[in-house]
Scaffold this motif. Structure first.
Motif, PDB file in Angstrom:
ATOM      1  N   GLY A  19       0.780  -1.229   0.000  1.00 36.42           N
ATOM      2  CA  GLY A  19       0.000   0.000   0.000  1.00 36.42           C
ATOM      3  C   GLY A  19       0.811   1.278   0.000  1.00 36.42           C
ATOM      4  N   GLU A  20       2.127   1.166  -0.083  1.00 37.34           N
ATOM      5  CA  GLU A  20       2.976   2.352  -0.112  1.00 37.34           C
ATOM      6  C   GLU A  20       3.629   2.483  -1.480  1.00 37.34           C
ATOM      7  OE1 GLU A  20       5.566   1.470   3.246  1.00 37.34           O
ATOM      8  OE2 GLU A  20       4.497   3.027   4.356  1.00 37.34           O
ATOM      9  N   VAL A  21       3.771   3.730  -1.928  1.00 37.01           N
ATOM     10  CA  VAL A  21       4.451   3.983  -3.191  1.00 37.01           C
ATOM     11  C   VAL A  21       5.943   3.763  -2.970  1.00 37.01           C
ATOM     12  CG1 VAL A  21       5.026   5.710  -4.937  1.00 37.01           C
ATOM     13  CG2 VAL A  21       2.726   5.652  -3.950  1.00 37.01           C
ATOM     14  N   THR A  22       6.510   2.897  -3.780  1.00 38.67           N
ATOM     15  CA  THR A  22       7.936   2.630  -3.746  1.00 38.67           C
ATOM     16  C   THR A  22       8.492   2.899  -5.130  1.00 38.67           C
ATOM     17  OG1 THR A  22       7.638   0.940  -2.049  1.00 38.67           O
ATOM     18  CG2 THR A  22       9.720   0.894  -3.264  1.00 38.67           C
ATOM     19  N   LEU A  23       9.544   3.692  -5.196  1.00 42.01           N
ATOM     20  CA  LEU A  23      10.172   4.025  -6.464  1.00 42.01           C
ATOM     21  C   LEU A  23      11.493   3.287  -6.556  1.00 42.01           C
ATOM     22  CD1 LEU A  23       9.522   7.872  -6.454  1.00 42.01           C
ATOM     23  CD2 LEU A  23       8.088   6.054  -7.421  1.00 42.01           C
ATOM     24  N   LEU A  34       8.007   6.023  -0.217  1.00 40.49           N
ATOM     25  CA  LEU A  34       7.510   7.376   0.025  1.00 40.49           C
ATOM     26  C   LEU A  34       6.494   7.412   1.153  1.00 40.49           C
ATOM     27  CD1 LEU A  34       6.954   8.598  -3.644  1.00 40.49           C
ATOM     28  CD2 LEU A  34       9.046   8.614  -2.275  1.00 40.49           C
ATOM     29  N   ASN A  35       6.569   8.472   1.957  1.00 36.57           N
ATOM     30  CA  ASN A  35       5.504   8.674   2.938  1.00 36.57           C
ATOM     31  C   ASN A  35       4.278   9.207   2.191  1.00 36.57           C
ATOM     32  OD1 ASN A  35       5.732  11.494   2.597  1.00 36.57           O
ATOM     33  ND2 ASN A  35       7.008  11.738   4.404  1.00 36.57           N
ATOM     34  N   GLU A  36       3.192   9.388   2.890  1.00 36.65           N
ATOM     35  CA  GLU A  36       1.937   9.758   2.237  1.00 36.65           C
ATOM     36  C   GLU A  36       2.051  11.077   1.469  1.00 36.65           C
ATOM     37  OE1 GLU A  36      -2.772  10.488   3.273  1.00 36.65           O
ATOM     38  OE2 GLU A  36      -1.459   9.645   4.798  1.00 36.65           O
ATOM     39  N   THR A  37       2.660  12.084   2.084  1.00 37.53           N
ATOM     40  CA  THR A  37       2.785  13.383   1.420  1.00 37.53           C
ATOM     41  C   THR A  37       3.659  13.280   0.173  1.00 37.53           C
ATOM     42  OG1 THR A  37       2.506  14.547   3.514  1.00 37.53           O
ATOM     43  CG2 THR A  37       3.502  15.788   1.710  1.00 37.53           C
ATOM     44  N   ALA A  38       4.808  12.629   0.286  1.00 27.84           N
ATOM     45  CA  ALA A  38       5.693  12.476  -0.868  1.00 27.84           C
ATOM     46  C   ALA A  38       5.011  11.667  -1.965  1.00 27.84           C
ATOM     47  CB  ALA A  38       7.003  11.824  -0.453  1.00 27.84           C
ATOM     48  N   GLY A  39       4.217  10.678  -1.576  1.00 29.26           N
ATOM     49  CA  GLY A  39       3.461   9.903  -2.563  1.00 29.26           C
ATOM     50  C   GLY A  39       2.444  10.766  -3.280  1.00 29.26           C
ATOM     51  N   ASP A  40       1.784  11.648  -2.539  1.00 24.90           N
ATOM     52  CA  ASP A  40       0.822  12.565  -3.168  1.00 24.90           C
ATOM     53  C   ASP A  40       1.532  13.496  -4.148  1.00 24.90           C
ATOM     54  OD1 ASP A  40      -1.187  11.405  -1.656  1.00 24.90           O
ATOM     55  OD2 ASP A  40      -1.292  13.054  -0.201  1.00 24.90           O
ATOM     56  N   ALA A  75       9.884  20.324   0.168  1.00 27.58           N
ATOM     57  CA  ALA A  75      10.753  19.345   0.831  1.00 27.58           C
ATOM     58  C   ALA A  75      10.662  17.984   0.138  1.00 27.58           C
ATOM     59  CB  ALA A  75      10.381  19.216   2.303  1.00 27.58           C
ATOM     60  N   ALA A  76       9.445  17.573  -0.208  1.00 32.88           N
ATOM     61  CA  ALA A  76       9.272  16.294  -0.901  1.00 32.88           C
ATOM     62  C   ALA A  76       9.972  16.319  -2.251  1.00 32.88           C
ATOM     63  CB  ALA A  76       7.789  15.979  -1.066  1.00 32.88           C
ATOM     64  N   LEU A  77       9.805  17.407  -2.991  1.00 32.82           N
ATOM     65  CA  LEU A  77      10.471  17.513  -4.294  1.00 32.82           C
ATOM     66  C   LEU A  77      11.987  17.504  -4.145  1.00 32.82           C
ATOM     67  CD1 LEU A  77       8.188  20.075  -6.134  1.00 32.82           C
ATOM     68  CD2 LEU A  77       8.552  17.677  -6.756  1.00 32.82           C
ATOM     69  N   ASP A  78      12.499  18.206  -3.147  1.00 37.35           N
ATOM     70  CA  ASP A  78      13.949  18.210  -2.917  1.00 37.35           C
ATOM     71  C   ASP A  78      14.460  16.797  -2.666  1.00 37.35           C
ATOM     72  OD1 ASP A  78      14.034  20.965  -3.260  1.00 37.35           O
ATOM     73  OD2 ASP A  78      14.150  21.407  -1.104  1.00 37.35           O
ATOM     74  N   GLU A  79      13.732  16.018  -1.874  1.00 36.00           N
ATOM     75  CA  GLU A  79      14.142  14.632  -1.595  1.00 36.00           C
ATOM     76  C   GLU A  79      14.044  13.758  -2.844  1.00 36.00           C
ATOM     77  OE1 GLU A  79      15.475  12.987   1.123  1.00 36.00           O
ATOM     78  OE2 GLU A  79      15.806  15.058   1.766  1.00 36.00           O
TER      79      GLU A  79
END
Length: 92
Positions: A19-23, A34-40, A75-79
């Motif tokens: 259930g988690e987005v993994t790249l 990715l955490n929920e925000t980074a996944g969004d 922050a999510a984009l930077d990561e």
């Protein structure tokens, strides 16, 4: 950077694991969960939406102000950029 349109890197595969987005970045054989925000944020990165548009969409979705959401999006984009899964062109 608000007018730049970040895009997924070409060598990235998206997987849903438990259930988690993994790249998966193929050149470095690195997986990023990715955490929920980074996944969004990831789901909205398409090479056409600007950072401002991503902020507005998420603020609307979260029922928050653009200002409240912007720092988390940046922050999510930077990561994502640091892990080579998103290409972020210079603003212009």
């Amino acid at each position: 950077m608000s007018r730049s349109a970040p895009a997924p890197a070409a060598a990235v595969r998206e997987m849903d694991i438990d259930g988690e987005v993994t790249l998966f970045h193929e050149p470095t054989h690195t997986a990023l969960v990715l955490n929920e925000t980074a996944g969004d944020v990831w789901r909205l990165v398409d090479g056409e939406r600007t950072v401002d548009e991503i902020v507005r969409l998420l603020a609307s979705s979260y029922g928050a102000s653009d200002d409240d959401v912007r720092a988390g999006v940046e922050a999510a984009l930077d990561e994502l950029v640091a892990h080579h899964v998103v290409d972020r062109p210079p603003s212009g």
